[in-house]
Design an enzyme around this catalytic site. Structure first.
Site, PDB file in Angstrom:
ATOM      1  N   ASP A   8       0.850  -1.405  -0.021  1.00 52.05           N
ATOM      2  CA  ASP A   8      -0.138   0.109   0.325  1.00 52.05           C
ATOM      3  C   ASP A   8       0.626   1.240   0.348  1.00 52.05           C
ATOM      4  OD1 ASP A   8       0.765   0.090   2.730  1.00 52.05           O
ATOM      5  OD2 ASP A   8      -0.765   0.197   3.067  1.00 52.05           O
ATOM      6  N   HIS A   9       0.190   2.504   0.105  1.00 46.29           N
ATOM      7  CA  HIS A   9       1.001   3.801  -0.290  1.00 46.29           C
ATOM      8  C   HIS A   9       1.922   3.823   0.874  1.00 46.29           C
ATOM      9  CE1 HIS A   9      -2.452   4.153   2.705  1.00 46.29           C
ATOM     10  NE2 HIS A   9      -1.555   5.315   3.558  1.00 46.29           N
ATOM     11  N   HIS A  98       8.165 -24.718   9.092  1.00 48.28           N
ATOM     12  CA  HIS A  98       7.370 -25.413   9.590  1.00 48.28           C
ATOM     13  C   HIS A  98       6.086 -24.153   8.773  1.00 48.28           C
ATOM     14  CE1 HIS A  98       9.094 -25.817  13.410  1.00 48.28           C
ATOM     15  NE2 HIS A  98      10.528 -26.427  12.991  1.00 48.28           N
ATOM     16  N   ARG A 133       4.102 -34.167  10.731  1.00 51.08           N
ATOM     17  CA  ARG A 133       3.711 -32.748  11.418  1.00 51.08           C
ATOM     18  C   ARG A 133       2.581 -31.447  10.849  1.00 51.08           C
ATOM     19  NH1 ARG A 133       8.365 -32.555  13.196  1.00 51.08           N
ATOM     20  NH2 ARG A 133       9.235 -29.876  14.205  1.00 51.08           N
TER      21      ARG A 133
END
Ligand code: RB5
Length: 142
Positions: A8-9, A98, A133
């Protein structure tokens, strides 16, 4: 490696800095905007990035706003986007190992440019661990 970048700006200047820093390196940036410091809305920038990444048009994304918070919240509303605000070298590595994060986020008003480059280099060069996992937890995100 093709990387989409958007801000964004509040993040415009840091976006331009990163594009210049990585010029002539193996990383090619696709700039999704914003293209000036004129005020704009970070949710719309995050939506544009999410569409681009989910369409597999880039290998990963970089999003920047003032704090990195608003644009993270907005990006993570999209299923399949895992946007991580990187604030240390360890977090940059673990976000990939992860979380298989596909978008790196920075806060232009809260982070030092040289630190950002360090974290982004780690993020872009660290593979997902593919551990059982971690795959399960990512699948549980839906
Ligand atoms: C814009 O002024 C600012 O609110 C935005 O860049 C971001 O920090 C929001 O989380």
């Amino acid at each position: 490696m093709q990387i989409a970048i958007a801000a964004d700006h509040g993040g415009f200047e840091l976006k331009e800095f990163l594009k210049a820093y990585y010029k002539n390196k193996v990383i090619e940036f696709v700039d999704l905007g914003t293209y000036s410091e004129e005020s704009c809305d970070y949710p719309l920038i995050a939506d544009k990035m999410a569409e681009y990444i989910l369409a597999k048009k880039a290998d990963a994304g970089v999003l920047i706003c003032g704090t990195g918070i608003g644009i993270s919240i907005a990006a993570n509303r999209h299923k399949g986007i895992r946007a991580a605000l990187l604030y240390s070298e360890q977090v940059a590595a673990l976000a990939r190992e992860h979380n298989d994060a596909n978008v790196a986020v920075f806060g232009a008003r809260t982070q030092d440019k040289n630190e950002v480059v360090k974290y982004l280099d780690i993020f872009l060069n660290t593979p997902f661990s593919n551990g059982e996992r971690h795959c399960r937890r990512i699948a549980e995100l839906g």
